[in-house]
Scaffold this motif. Sequence first.
Motif, PDB file in Angstrom:
ATOM      1  N   ARG A 139       0.728  -1.247   0.074  1.00 22.41           N
ATOM      2  CA  ARG A 139      -0.041  -0.106  -0.078  1.00 22.41           C
ATOM      3  C   ARG A 139       0.959   1.087  -0.071  1.00 22.41           C
ATOM      4  O   ARG A 139       0.405   2.296  -0.635  1.00 22.41           O
ATOM      5  N   MET A 140       1.946   1.229   0.699  1.00 23.20           N
ATOM      6  CA  MET A 140       2.791   2.529   0.866  1.00 23.20           C
ATOM      7  C   MET A 140       3.747   2.299  -0.167  1.00 23.20           C
ATOM      8  O   MET A 140       4.473   1.463  -0.647  1.00 23.20           O
ATOM      9  N   GLY A 141       3.353   3.423  -1.129  1.00 24.65           N
ATOM     10  CA  GLY A 141       4.576   3.393  -2.334  1.00 24.65           C
ATOM     11  C   GLY A 141       3.921   2.820  -3.788  1.00 24.65           C
ATOM     12  O   GLY A 141       4.404   3.158  -4.515  1.00 24.65           O
ATOM     13  N   GLN A 142       2.646   2.504  -3.423  1.00 26.01           N
ATOM     14  CA  GLN A 142       1.984   1.849  -4.524  1.00 26.01           C
ATOM     15  C   GLN A 142       0.668   2.484  -4.614  1.00 26.01           C
ATOM     16  O   GLN A 142      -0.369   2.012  -4.236  1.00 26.01           O
TER      17      GLN A 142
ATOM     18  N   ALA B 133       2.232 -10.481   3.514  1.00 27.77           N
ATOM     19  CA  ALA B 133       3.638 -10.198   3.984  1.00 27.77           C
ATOM     20  C   ALA B 133       4.764 -10.969   2.894  1.00 27.77           C
ATOM     21  O   ALA B 133       4.540 -12.248   2.595  1.00 27.77           O
ATOM     22  N   ILE B 134       5.466 -10.356   2.424  1.00 25.37           N
ATOM     23  CA  ILE B 134       6.560 -10.791   1.555  1.00 25.37           C
ATOM     24  C   ILE B 134       7.903 -10.830   2.125  1.00 25.37           C
ATOM     25  O   ILE B 134       8.241  -9.783   2.624  1.00 25.37           O
TER      26      ILE B 134
ATOM     27  N   LEU C  96       4.587  -0.561  -9.821  1.00 27.56           N
ATOM     28  CA  LEU C  96       4.565  -1.817  -9.859  1.00 27.56           C
ATOM     29  C   LEU C  96       3.336  -2.684  -9.964  1.00 27.56           C
ATOM     30  O   LEU C  96       2.635  -2.444  -9.077  1.00 27.56           O
ATOM     31  N   SER C  97       3.038  -3.611 -10.930  1.00 29.93           N
ATOM     32  CA  SER C  97       2.000  -4.386 -10.630  1.00 29.93           C
ATOM     33  C   SER C  97       2.245  -5.356  -9.501  1.00 29.93           C
ATOM     34  O   SER C  97       3.162  -5.389  -8.730  1.00 29.93           O
ATOM     35  N   PRO C  98       0.843  -5.872  -8.876  1.00 27.75           N
ATOM     36  CA  PRO C  98       1.383  -6.680  -7.878  1.00 27.75           C
ATOM     37  C   PRO C  98       2.061  -7.777  -7.883  1.00 27.75           C
ATOM     38  O   PRO C  98       2.838  -8.053  -7.038  1.00 27.75           O
ATOM     39  N   ASP C  99       2.224  -8.644  -9.028  1.00 28.76           N
ATOM     40  CA  ASP C  99       3.286  -9.579  -9.446  1.00 28.76           C
ATOM     41  C   ASP C  99       4.745  -9.013  -9.316  1.00 28.76           C
ATOM     42  O   ASP C  99       5.757  -9.763  -8.773  1.00 28.76           O
ATOM     43  N   ASP C 100       4.999  -7.688 -10.062  1.00 28.44           N
ATOM     44  CA  ASP C 100       6.168  -7.095  -9.867  1.00 28.44           C
ATOM     45  C   ASP C 100       6.534  -6.793  -8.510  1.00 28.44           C
ATOM     46  O   ASP C 100       7.876  -6.554  -8.111  1.00 28.44           O
ATOM     47  N   TYR C 101       5.607  -6.309  -7.893  1.00 26.42           N
ATOM     48  CA  TYR C 101       5.878  -5.890  -6.355  1.00 26.42           C
ATOM     49  C   TYR C 101       6.274  -7.232  -5.699  1.00 26.42           C
ATOM     50  O   TYR C 101       7.299  -6.940  -4.714  1.00 26.42           O
ATOM     51  N   ARG C 102       5.702  -8.162  -5.666  1.00 24.60           N
ATOM     52  CA  ARG C 102       5.995  -9.400  -4.845  1.00 24.60           C
ATOM     53  C   ARG C 102       7.427  -9.872  -5.129  1.00 24.60           C
ATOM     54  O   ARG C 102       8.281 -10.124  -4.333  1.00 24.60           O
TER      55      ARG C 102
END
Length: 350
Positions: free
Chosen positions: A92-95, A105-106, A299-305
């Motif tokens: 959420r933060m930065g996205q 959580a990653i 970033l997309s959710p996948d790229d963020y992960r």
Amino acid sequence: MPEGHSVHRIARQFDRNIVGRRVSASSPQGRFAEGATVIDGREATAVRAVGKQMFLEFDDDIWLRVHLGMYGAWDFAGEIIVDPTIASANGRMGQTNQRGTDLDAIMDAAGENSLTSIGAPRRTRVHVRMSEQTTGLAEETEWPPPVVGQVRLRLMTVPTPSPLDADASGGASGRVGPTTCADLRGPTACELQTADEVAATIAKLGPDPLVDDLAEGEERFTAVVRRKPTAIGQLLMDQSVVSGIGNVYRAELLFRARLNPHTPGRDVPEEVVRGLWHDWTRLLRIGVETGQMMTMDDLSPDDYRRAMASRDDRHWVYHRAGLPCRVCGTEIALEEMATRKLYWCPSCQR
């Protein structure tokens, strides 16, 4: 070197697990034996982080100053109470383009956002791991934990007996409340200071967005940079100019501003200098929340992960020497500036 976000996370961990508790202190390595004797048995009363330094207050106005330097870290074991203000890495933060997205959580593969070892990344030997939901020891294990390696200072909370935990004979039968062990390894500085000495130390530091008034900090930072002939790439690493920025954040801030690191501070347009302050404020908060130096946006959710799990996927230029720039394809340059490695794109940062 651990950067500002790590030190603020350490301070918050101390606030949740150590402050308000009496501690036993020892120096297994022996290099801080005298200081450990002074604080042994005292109550930790407050903690604060400024830039790359942490200050832990004990009763009778005694302060412990710790600067982790290049290789220092705090390793935690026992019952770790998670600071609720440090959210999981949920994107959420930065996205800002992903409102409503709730990622789990990653954890970084190198343990950068670990709750058990904060500072210089390492795979620490952890005997007890805790989660936000845990209220007691996660498993039966040796207590206190064996000393592993060169521990400069060990702090352990002292259990407080409770009448509700008394045995039939009226004696206390076990430890009550959280029991935490914090081991300090490899710091550049570990010393006791008076309140006046702490104030003098902090007075020499540049503004920290999480400590100082943001408007005042912006003015201080801007005024200093705008009168210096020193390269902006060096000024961002100068802790008397701005607190907390290290090699990673320096490279990423300059790239995000498309600023040549060799530009003299006085030649950087004022609006760009102010932009650097605002960007540092934002990135520092993201670092404290996630435990990682995430410097890429949108970033997309996948790229963020993927980025949260691997440092190689969450930076624009840092540690990417010889690889193509993510924006223009130019080979990322690596050079030495004031004895530290500098990564930058010669095309995007002309």
